[in-house]
Each structure stands twice: as structure tokens, then as C-alpha cells.
Design a protein around this motif. Structure first.
Motif, PDB file in Angstrom:
ATOM      1  N   TYR A   1      -3.852  22.015 -49.130  1.00 33.17           N
ATOM      2  CA  TYR A   1      -4.146  21.193 -47.953  1.00 33.17           C
ATOM      3  C   TYR A   1      -5.614  20.777 -47.915  1.00 33.17           C
TER       4      TYR A   1
ATOM      5  N   PHE B   1      -5.963  18.002 -50.251  1.00 37.54           N
ATOM      6  CA  PHE B   1      -5.287  16.828 -49.692  1.00 37.54           C
ATOM      7  C   PHE B   1      -6.208  16.119 -48.697  1.00 37.54           C
TER       8      PHE B   1
ATOM      9  N   SER C   1      -7.848  12.427 -49.437  1.00 33.14           N
ATOM     10  CA  SER C   1      -7.356  11.386 -48.527  1.00 33.14           C
ATOM     11  C   SER C   1      -8.497  10.478 -48.077  1.00 33.14           C
TER      12      SER C   1
ATOM     13  N   LEU D   1      -4.836  12.504 -55.438  1.00 29.05           N
ATOM     14  CA  LEU D   1      -4.009  12.542 -54.230  1.00 29.05           C
ATOM     15  C   LEU D   1      -2.521  12.590 -54.590  1.00 29.05           C
ATOM     16  N   SER D   2      -2.128  11.877 -55.634  1.00 27.67           N
ATOM     17  CA  SER D   2      -0.726  11.908 -56.081  1.00 27.67           C
ATOM     18  C   SER D   2      -0.333  13.303 -56.561  1.00 27.67           C
TER      19      SER D   2
ATOM     20  N   THR E   1      -0.167  15.599 -53.443  1.00 23.99           N
ATOM     21  CA  THR E   1       1.020  15.288 -52.632  1.00 23.99           C
ATOM     22  C   THR E   1       2.267  15.931 -53.230  1.00 23.99           C
TER      23      THR E   1
ATOM     24  N   LYS F   1       4.745  19.152 -51.716  1.00 20.28           N
ATOM     25  CA  LYS F   1       6.213  19.135 -51.685  1.00 20.28           C
ATOM     26  C   LYS F   1       6.806  20.252 -52.546  1.00 20.28           C
TER      27      LYS F   1
END
Length: 222
Positions: free
Chosen positions: A105, A108, A112, A177-178, A181, A185
């Protein structure tokens, strides 16, 4: 005993940092006596540090010649990325679940933000911290030791090339970021695939920068 170990660590850290930052340039010859004077330590810590650095591939101790900082070549780019392409996607695929969610996080939130909100030096640090965090999840000391050697060489290449240009900086941020992400998940297969694509793009950009710098030098000589 603790004081001696502290001096050994200081000598090792200081010399290593100067090599990685290319203050001691690839191919440069170092002198043990000069190192002693510069770092204000005795012969024993210097020799201990040099022995460790030779084992890590950062210097070569040449009989009757001196201490040579290991060179870096275009072929080294291939070798470095070959190892990174083996290790980093594998780290995500095999050990990604070991990375704490709060770490993911944090990255992330970082990636971002647009890359231009960071200075180049800040982004170097963030990029390095990201990759180190991923590889750090590997629970195999033999793999980690080998990666540490490659990591040092990769840092030197970055300093030499000034690897991030504005366009590549933004693309790197999107690629990070990809990856993150996919990690959020817990899709480790996708995360590994995104990492592989990111490293291939980084390899291509590094080659372009090195070849461009060589071409520029040749042009100036003419």
C-alpha cells in the motif's frame, strides 16, 4: 573488539559507497596508503574492507600493480538484466505473498503520484527501495547473496548513465504502479509478468542511454 569491527565496517561502507557512486570510477586505480589517509583508519580495516569488496566483484587486487575498481561494459548490462529477469519475477511469483500488505500500500500511494513530483535523486531511492523490497521477500540466503552482488553493479550503472530521463521516468512510474496494483490483488502471476515487461523496458532504455552517450563522445572527438 567492537571498536575494531566498527572501524572495519566504516572502511568497508565508505569505500563501497564511493565505488557505487562512481567517485572511484570504473577502471580507476586505488592506493592503500591513500585510502588510509582519506578515511583516517589503519591498515587492517582497509585490507579487510578491500578483501570483502573484491569478493563482491567491486574491485580487483592486482599483484605489484594495485587495486583496480572493476570496470563496467555494455556486456555487463546484459548480464545484470539476465539475473534480474530471473530473480525479480520469480520473487513475486514464489514469495510475493510474504510481502506485507502495508508495504504494498505504501508503494501504491507513492507510485500513484506523478513521477515529476519527486526529484531525480528521490526517485532513484524509491525505485531502488521498491525492487529491494520485492527481492527481500525471497527466503533463500543463497539467492539473496547473489542478488546483492548484482544490485551493487546495477546502482553503479545508474550513476554512470543518469538513467532516468523525463519520459522514461513517467513510464517507469506507470510500470511500477501496474506491478503494485497486481500485488494488491494478490495476482502474483500478473505481478511477475508486469515485472518482466518493466525490466525489459528498463534494459532497452539503459542500452539506449549508454549507446547515446558513446555516440555523443565520438561526435565531440570529431
Amino acid at each position: 573488539m567492537a571498536a575494531k569491527e566498527s572501524l572495519k565496517q566504516k572502511a568497508y561502507h565508505d569505500i563501497k559507497e564511493k565505488i557505487i557512486r562512481c567517485e572511484y570510477a570504473p577502471g580507476a586505480m586505488l592506493n592503500e596508503e591513500a585510502l588510509r589517509e582519506e578515511l583516517h583508519v589503519s591498515r587492517t580495516p582497509i585490507r579487510d574492507a578491500l578483501s570483502r569488496l573484491e569478493q563482491e566483484g567491486l574491485i580487483s587486487i592486482l599483484p605489484k600493480k594495485g587495486i583496480e575498481v572493476s570496470g563496467l561494459s555494455i556486456n555487463d548490462i546484459n548480464l545484470i538484466f539476465e539475473v534480474r529477469l530471473l530473480y525479480e519475477p520469480y520473487a513475486l511469483l514464489k514469495y510475493g505473498s510474504k510481502i506485507k500488505d502495508e508495504v504494498i500500500y505504501k508503494f501504491f500511494d507513492t507510485f500513484s503520484s506523478p513521477a515529476h513530483t519527486f526529484s531525480e535523486e528521490e526517485y532513484y531511492f524509491l525505485d531502488d527501495a521498491f525492487h529491494v523490497a520485492i527481492v527481500g521477500a525471497i527466503q533463500n540466503p543463497y539467492l539473496l547473496k547473489t542478488y546483492d552482488w548484482i544490485h551493487n553493479q546495477n546502482l553503479r550503472f545508474r550513476v554512470m548513465t543518469g538513467q532516468f530521463v523525463d519520459l522514461r521516468l513517467e513510464m517507469t512510474n506507470k510500470e511500477h504502479l501496474s506491478i503494485v496494483t497486481a500485488c494488491l490483488k494478490h495476482d502474483w502471476e500478473l505481478a511477475a509478468k508486469e515485472m518482466e515487461m518493466h525490466l525489459m523496458a528498463s534494459k532497452s532504455a539503459t542500452f539506449d542511454l549508454v549507446l547515446d552517450k558513446k555516440s555523443t563522445k565520438i561526435h565531440h572527438k570529431k
